[in-house]
Structures are given as C-alpha cells and as structure tokens.
Write a protein that holds these residues in place. Sequence first.
Motif, PDB file in Angstrom:
ATOM      1  N   HIS A 175       5.391  14.261   4.164  1.00 25.20           N
ATOM      2  CA  HIS A 175       4.801  15.522   3.722  1.00 25.20           C
ATOM      3  C   HIS A 175       3.442  15.299   2.773  1.00 25.20           C
ATOM      4  CE1 HIS A 175       8.272  17.233   5.652  1.00 25.20           C
ATOM      5  NE2 HIS A 175       8.845  16.606   4.679  1.00 25.20           N
ATOM      6  N   ASP A 176       2.929  14.269   2.820  1.00 26.92           N
ATOM      7  CA  ASP A 176       1.854  14.047   2.164  1.00 26.92           C
ATOM      8  C   ASP A 176       0.566  15.134   2.273  1.00 26.92           C
ATOM      9  OD1 ASP A 176      -0.937  13.057   1.232  1.00 26.92           O
ATOM     10  OD2 ASP A 176       0.066  10.803   1.074  1.00 26.92           O
ATOM     11  N   GLU A 177       0.058  15.815   1.414  1.00 24.30           N
ATOM     12  CA  GLU A 177      -0.753  16.939   1.464  1.00 24.30           C
ATOM     13  C   GLU A 177      -2.270  16.462   1.628  1.00 24.30           C
ATOM     14  OE1 GLU A 177       0.574  16.362  -2.657  1.00 24.30           O
ATOM     15  OE2 GLU A 177       1.386  16.252  -0.865  1.00 24.30           O
ATOM     16  N   LEU A 178      -2.509  15.202   1.330  1.00 18.75           N
ATOM     17  CA  LEU A 178      -3.677  14.760   1.410  1.00 18.75           C
ATOM     18  C   LEU A 178      -4.107  13.688   2.412  1.00 18.75           C
ATOM     19  CD1 LEU A 178      -4.384  13.871  -2.318  1.00 18.75           C
ATOM     20  CD2 LEU A 178      -5.028  15.795  -1.075  1.00 18.75           C
ATOM     21  N   ILE A 179      -3.069  12.715   2.938  1.00 22.22           N
ATOM     22  CA  ILE A 179      -3.404  11.927   4.241  1.00 22.22           C
ATOM     23  C   ILE A 179      -2.300  12.100   4.972  1.00 22.22           C
ATOM     24  CG2 ILE A 179      -3.418   9.313   4.269  1.00 22.22           C
ATOM     25  CD1 ILE A 179      -3.837   9.367   1.287  1.00 22.22           C
ATOM     26  N   PRO A 180      -2.704  12.457   6.333  1.00 21.26           N
ATOM     27  CA  PRO A 180      -1.460  12.687   7.472  1.00 21.26           C
ATOM     28  C   PRO A 180      -0.793  11.464   7.701  1.00 21.26           C
ATOM     29  CG  PRO A 180      -3.676  13.666   8.150  1.00 21.26           C
ATOM     30  CD  PRO A 180      -3.955  12.763   6.756  1.00 21.26           C
ATOM     31  N   ALA A 181       0.668  11.946   7.586  1.00 17.38           N
ATOM     32  CA  ALA A 181       1.388  10.531   7.759  1.00 17.38           C
ATOM     33  C   ALA A 181       1.095  10.181   9.289  1.00 17.38           C
ATOM     34  CB  ALA A 181       2.867  11.008   7.902  1.00 17.38           C
ATOM     35  N   ALA A 182       0.917  10.897  10.408  1.00 19.49           N
ATOM     36  CA  ALA A 182       0.369  10.218  11.611  1.00 19.49           C
ATOM     37  C   ALA A 182      -0.607   9.225  11.807  1.00 19.49           C
ATOM     38  CB  ALA A 182      -0.087  11.201  12.631  1.00 19.49           C
TER      39      ALA A 182
ATOM     40  N   LEU B 206       0.868  -1.210   0.026  1.00 15.90           N
ATOM     41  CA  LEU B 206       0.005  -0.004   0.090  1.00 15.90           C
ATOM     42  C   LEU B 206       1.004   1.296  -0.070  1.00 15.90           C
ATOM     43  CD1 LEU B 206      -2.486  -1.138   2.875  1.00 15.90           C
ATOM     44  CD2 LEU B 206      -2.512  -1.638   0.437  1.00 15.90           C
ATOM     45  N   MET B 207       0.776   2.012  -1.013  1.00 14.97           N
ATOM     46  CA  MET B 207       1.633   3.299  -1.071  1.00 14.97           C
ATOM     47  C   MET B 207       0.551   4.385  -0.789  1.00 14.97           C
ATOM     48  SD  MET B 207       3.844   2.360  -4.387  1.00 14.97           S
ATOM     49  CE  MET B 207       2.528   2.164  -5.464  1.00 14.97           C
ATOM     50  N   VAL B 208       0.749   5.514  -0.086  1.00 17.72           N
ATOM     51  CA  VAL B 208       0.102   6.644   0.633  1.00 17.72           C
ATOM     52  C   VAL B 208      -1.379   6.102   0.804  1.00 17.72           C
ATOM     53  CG1 VAL B 208       1.666   8.328  -0.351  1.00 17.72           C
ATOM     54  CG2 VAL B 208      -0.044   7.263  -1.752  1.00 17.72           C
ATOM     55  N   PRO B 209      -1.946   5.348   1.544  1.00 17.51           N
ATOM     56  CA  PRO B 209      -3.117   4.745   1.576  1.00 17.51           C
ATOM     57  C   PRO B 209      -3.975   5.603   2.545  1.00 17.51           C
ATOM     58  CG  PRO B 209      -1.802   3.497   3.438  1.00 17.51           C
ATOM     59  CD  PRO B 209      -0.792   4.454   2.234  1.00 17.51           C
ATOM     60  N   PRO B 210      -5.362   5.917   1.949  1.00 16.66           N
ATOM     61  CA  PRO B 210      -6.101   6.733   2.719  1.00 16.66           C
ATOM     62  C   PRO B 210      -6.493   5.960   3.755  1.00 16.66           C
ATOM     63  CG  PRO B 210      -6.770   6.659   0.384  1.00 16.66           C
ATOM     64  CD  PRO B 210      -5.828   5.815   0.573  1.00 16.66           C
ATOM     65  N   THR B 211      -6.667   6.614   5.274  1.00 18.92           N
ATOM     66  CA  THR B 211      -7.178   5.730   6.126  1.00 18.92           C
ATOM     67  C   THR B 211      -8.554   6.033   6.277  1.00 18.92           C
ATOM     68  OG1 THR B 211      -6.408   7.574   7.758  1.00 18.92           O
ATOM     69  CG2 THR B 211      -4.960   5.606   7.582  1.00 18.92           C
ATOM     70  N   SER B 212      -9.414   6.701   5.667  1.00 18.41           N
ATOM     71  CA  SER B 212     -10.724   7.182   5.809  1.00 18.41           C
ATOM     72  C   SER B 212     -11.143   7.640   4.133  1.00 18.41           C
ATOM     73  CB  SER B 212     -11.076   7.969   6.613  1.00 18.41           C
ATOM     74  OG  SER B 212     -10.477   9.415   6.572  1.00 18.41           O
TER      75      SER B 212
ATOM     76  N   VAL C 269      -1.451   7.132   8.801  1.00 16.82           N
ATOM     77  CA  VAL C 269      -0.856   5.959   8.384  1.00 16.82           C
ATOM     78  C   VAL C 269       0.246   5.205   9.386  1.00 16.82           C
ATOM     79  CG1 VAL C 269       0.433   5.190   6.382  1.00 16.82           C
ATOM     80  CG2 VAL C 269      -1.292   6.850   6.184  1.00 16.82           C
ATOM     81  N   ILE C 270       0.904   5.944   9.988  1.00 12.81           N
ATOM     82  CA  ILE C 270       1.846   5.183  11.154  1.00 12.81           C
ATOM     83  C   ILE C 270       0.921   4.558  11.966  1.00 12.81           C
ATOM     84  CG2 ILE C 270       3.366   5.799  12.888  1.00 12.81           C
ATOM     85  CD1 ILE C 270       4.298   8.265  11.189  1.00 12.81           C
ATOM     86  N   ALA C 271      -0.014   5.115  12.659  1.00 11.71           N
ATOM     87  CA  ALA C 271      -0.833   4.518  13.538  1.00 11.71           C
ATOM     88  C   ALA C 271      -1.466   3.337  13.114  1.00 11.71           C
ATOM     89  CB  ALA C 271      -1.943   5.468  13.997  1.00 11.71           C
ATOM     90  N   TRP C 272      -1.817   3.529  11.587  1.00  6.32           N
ATOM     91  CA  TRP C 272      -2.762   2.342  11.045  1.00  6.32           C
ATOM     92  C   TRP C 272      -1.689   1.036  11.042  1.00  6.32           C
ATOM     93  CZ3 TRP C 272      -2.417  -0.673   6.650  1.00  6.32           C
ATOM     94  CH2 TRP C 272      -3.409  -1.523   6.275  1.00  6.32           C
ATOM     95  N   ALA C 273      -0.530   1.433  10.363  1.00  4.68           N
ATOM     96  CA  ALA C 273       0.601   0.490  10.069  1.00  4.68           C
ATOM     97  C   ALA C 273       1.069  -0.234  11.320  1.00  4.68           C
ATOM     98  CB  ALA C 273       1.640   0.916   9.377  1.00  4.68           C
TER      99      ALA C 273
END
Length: 181
Positions: A134-141, A107-113, A143-147
Amino acid sequence: MNHDLPDSTGHCILSHGFESGPEATKVTALAEVATRLGWSHERPDYTDLDAKSGVSRVGDVPARLQRLIALAASAAARGPVVLAGSSLGAYVSALASLHVPVKGLFLMVPPTSMGPMPALDAADVPTSVVHAWHDELIPAAEVIAWAGARSASLLLVNDGHRLNDHVAESAAAFEALLRRI
C-alpha cells in the motif's frame, strides 16, 4: 556515524530517505544488524542536500548520488561494500552500484523513476528489495516488475511507504542478504 571495525566482514553504507536522517528507525535497525554480523557501517547525512529548495521536490538528487559514490569508492578500496537505503536512499544506492564495486544491495521502497533522473537501475549483484503493498508514493506493481526482471529477492508487506509496521521484517531481510554475501 561511522563504526569501522579493523577485521570486519565488510562495510555497509546505509542511506536514509528524503525528509529523514541518519538516525531514522529503519537505517538504525540495519546498522544494528550490520554490527551484530561483524560488518562496519556508516549512515551518511543527506539532510543538507534534501533541504535545497529550487533543485527538485526531493532535494539535490545528483549531489546525493555523487556523495554516496565518493563514500562507496573510498570504502571499496578497503574491502567488500554493501549499499542499503530507504526510498530516495534506495534509489541512489542502486544507481551508485553502477559506478563502484559493491557486493550487494538492499533496497527498501525504491522509486523506479525519479523525474528527470535515470530510471532505477543497478549493478548485477545480489539484491534484496522490501516494498509495501500500500505504498502511497511508489506503486507496488512497478517494484515487483523491476525486482522480477533482476531475479532479486522481494519481500512485500502489508504497509505504507514508511514501512512503520515492518522494521523488524526489513532488518531480518537485510540480515539474510548479509549472510548470503
């Protein structure tokens, strides 16, 4: 584009993101890795669904998901399947894994919602995630929490949503996943 090899290791379905296409740089790089490692692959074209206005600001996501589930179910009947995607392609890949047997997810730059759609979820399979600080659409935090909750492999890069400067690193992470499976 379908590249079936009779004695392949398995089959990869590589899903492009919204406002992209099956010839996109990232999924093309993943296809090259799959071929080199002996995996057959296909890159579904969702541009017809993405162009549907009035459905949502990102096209017809339920129809995209159903198309991927049908492709993955057909492929799973022939052997191991790995689903991979970028952005919206990653989102539908993860959700599709809950409906068909897969051996892994990339999964590359996956939306969490995704608006009214379910939150990002996936089967309990080996999962590798590439995301941009620096993803301008999906906050890194997010995705980090999801992963982290899934103990997924996670590569964070100094880039934006399109991962333009990290295509090679993304391909290397995909190769590492395929070699683990």
